[in-house]
Design an enzyme around this catalytic site. Structure first.
Site, PDB file in Angstrom:
ATOM      1  CB  CYS A 398      37.698 -32.725  10.117  1.00  0.00           C
ATOM      2  SG  CYS A 398      35.993 -32.901   9.518  1.00  0.00           S
ATOM      3  CG  HIS A 529      36.527 -31.753  14.523  1.00  0.00           C
ATOM      4  ND1 HIS A 529      37.184 -30.694  13.925  1.00  0.00           N
ATOM      5  CD2 HIS A 529      35.572 -32.144  13.641  1.00  0.00           C
ATOM      6  CE1 HIS A 529      36.651 -30.446  12.744  1.00  0.00           C
ATOM      7  NE2 HIS A 529      35.668 -31.317  12.543  1.00  0.00           N
ATOM      8  CD  GLU A 531      39.665 -29.903  16.569  1.00  0.00           C
ATOM      9  OE1 GLU A 531      38.848 -29.411  15.774  1.00  0.00           O
ATOM     10  OE2 GLU A 531      40.256 -30.988  16.361  1.00  0.00           O
TER      11      GLU A 531
END
EC number: 6.3.4.2
Length: 566
Positions: A398, A529, A531
């Protein structure tokens, strides 16, 4: 308003997880571990977190106070415990998985303004509690795609028993048990058993008082999970069972363990999941299938390698602000039978070349996660420049991608002073700019839940590192941002060598950047994102790629050292 039997969504059972004595005991991990065990027994399980704060969602909350904001596929900004739920159960949750007091009151007040209460005096009971119960049961319905209703809904009630803020949620849970019947609801209470160094003994009284507080509002816990830093003795467990009126078989000890992924097996070994299944009559439950989880634990406890990754961030004083990032990095390590040793690096320490060298000279790779605001940005740029110029594998997330673009624009594309309109509205070269659809939103001052949120697709360039890692030409990832790479500067930056290897399908938004492999072994950024979609037993490709590149660098360094010694 009672819950009608015809609207119960079949035989869906409820498990409520409460906490006592102190906060941050691990209610979320306890709930997630129970969900993991029941899922491993073949049951359909969904999770839910009830947060007693008045914020509508955590999207505008300070990361130092709340930790990370976990974004779901449907764009909800939720509590970090939702991330635990998704990782432990390997499921994707949605907006209904996180309920706040702010949402409840907003909905009730909106209904009152529309006249839906027909002139009634609106009160906590029944109007607030009815709305809470409606949200509790929302996930008990069959899915929109014809998916069957879940067998179990596990609901974590945030806060600590006795707090004023959580009372409406606990009262609503009590009413759900009353309306569905005791055979359809189960209460798990997580409590602390502290060790007193002065007397050299564990104390059971805090748990007794916590259960007494819970019973005073009409809830008798069915099971107790005793948190402690050392094993609770059998006499103390029997004492707690007696004084709290809980079966001895339902009093389990959750002692501190080396890894959070050990918690499911610890609870299973003490029979908690079997007890719950028996009490709720979940006869369809099978034996626990440990196949996948056992392989994960082997990777956790018996790694073949150790790799050091520098996490360059601005919120490192509260690691929970980067919880999903750290878990994704560790999962990337699991995929390579490697332990990831995290080095927490305050981005401010990397503003100068000497500072960056001092912080990064001993790492095998770096990750630059997301964030907001100008503080620490120059340090992130310094860290990325050092990694780029010294061949250190780097992954930007990001804001990390945006910093990669800014750094490259300044130092390689001839755009000295390039910046983002977020940090410097007057910059001569706004290589990162506000997304067109966000301009009016920012001007209007409505910041809550208005970013580009949720799952969006990206088209990946053939032959790119990201396409190779994903093994696909188009992927979808979760997003949370207002700013984008400025299209006016893309050609100039690309001509200087930075490859925009992923874009939105229409080509408008930059989704991925990278340096070609013949220039740098692994220098990759994503506007998303990733993750948030990583799993401990199924590492996200970008994180697995970073760890793989870091291991390659480490091995090459060792070979170089051996050759030099020879």
């Amino acid at each position: 308003m009672s819950i009608k039997r015809a609207q119960l969504g079949g035989t869906t059972k409820h498990i409520f997880v409460t906490g006592g004595v102190v906060s941050s005991l691990g209610k979320g991990l306890t709930a997630a571990s129970l969900g993991n065990l029941l899922t491993a027994r073949g049951l359909r399980v969904v999770m839910q977190k009830l947060d007693p704060y008045l914020n509508v969602d955590p999207g505008t909350m300070n990361p130092f106070q709340h930790g990370e904001v976990f974004v779901t596929d449907d764009g909800a900004e939720t509590d970090l415990d939702i991330g635990h739920y998704e990782r432990f159960l390997d499921i994707n949750l949605g907006q209904s998985a996180n309920v706040t007091t702010g949402q409840i009151y907003s909905n009730v007040i909106a209904k009152e303004r529309r006249g839906e209460y027909l002139g009634d005096t609106v009160q906590v009971i029944p109007h607030i509690t009815d709305e809470i119960k409606r949200r509790m049961r929302l996930q008990a319905q069959p899915g929109p795609d014809g998916d069957p209703a879940p067998d179990v809904i596990i609901t974590e009630i945030g806060g600590t028993v006795g707090d004023i803020e959580s009372q409406p949620f606990i009262e609503s849970a009590r009413q759900v048990r009353h309306e569905l019947g005791r055979k359809n609801c189960f209460f798990v209470h997580v409590s602390l058993v502290p060790f007193m160094n002065a007397s050299g003994e564990q104390k059971t009284k805090p748990t007794q008082h916590s259960v007494a507080a819970l019973r005073s509002i009409g809830i008798q816990p069915d099971a107790l999970v005793l948190r402690s830093d050392r094993p609770v003795s059998e006499p103390n467990k029997r004492k707690i069972a007696l004084m709290c009126d809980v079966d001895e078989a339902a009093v389990v000890n959750a002692v501190d363990v080396p890894s959070i992924y050990d918690i499911p097996s610890m609870l299973h070994d003490q029979g908690l999941d079997a007890y719950i299944i028996d009490q709720l009559g979940l006869t369809q439950a099978a034996d626990v299938d440990w196949a996948g989880w056992s392989r994960l634990l082997e990777a956790v406890h018996d790694p073949k390698h150790t790799v050091t990754i520098g996490l360059v961030g601005k919120y490192i004083d509260l690691p929970d602000a980067y919880l999903s990032v750290t878990e994704a990095l560790c999962s990337g390590g699991f995929a390579h039978d490697a332990k990831v040793a995290l080095k927490w690096i305050a981005s401010d320490e990397c503003q100068t070349a000497d500072g960056a060298a001092a912080q990064l000279s001993d790492v095998d790779g770096i990750c630059v996660p997301g964030g907001f605001g100008v503080r620490g940005i120059e340090g992130k740029l310094g860290a990325l420049r050092f990694a780029r110029e010294n061949g250190i594998p780097a992954l930007g997330l990001c804001l990390g991608l945006q910093c990669m673009v800014i750094e490259y624009a300044r130092n390689e594309a001839g755009l000295a002073g390039a910046s983002s309109s977020e940090f410097d509205p007057d910059t001569a070269f706004p290589v990162i700019a506000t997304m067109a659809e966000q301009v009016d939103i920012i001007a209007g001052g409505d910041l809550g839940g208005t970013m580009r949120l949720g799952l969006y697709p990206a088209a990946l360039a053939g032959g790119s590192i990201v396409a190779e890692l994903y093994g696909a030409a188009e992927v979808s990832e979760r997003h949370r941002h207002r700013y984008e790479v400025n299209k006016a500067y893309r050609a100039q930056i690309a001509d200087a060598g930075l490859w925009f290897s992923g874009t939105s399908p229409d080509g408008h938004l930059v989704e991925c950047v990278e340096l070609p492999r013949d220039v740098h072994p692994f220098y990759v950024g994503t506007q998303a994102h990733p993750e948030l979609r990583s799993r401990p037993n199924r590492a996200h490709p970008l994180f697995a790629g970073l760890i793989g590149a870091a291991l390659d660098r480490q091995k090459a360094s060792l070979l170089f050292d051996v050759a030099a010694d020879a």
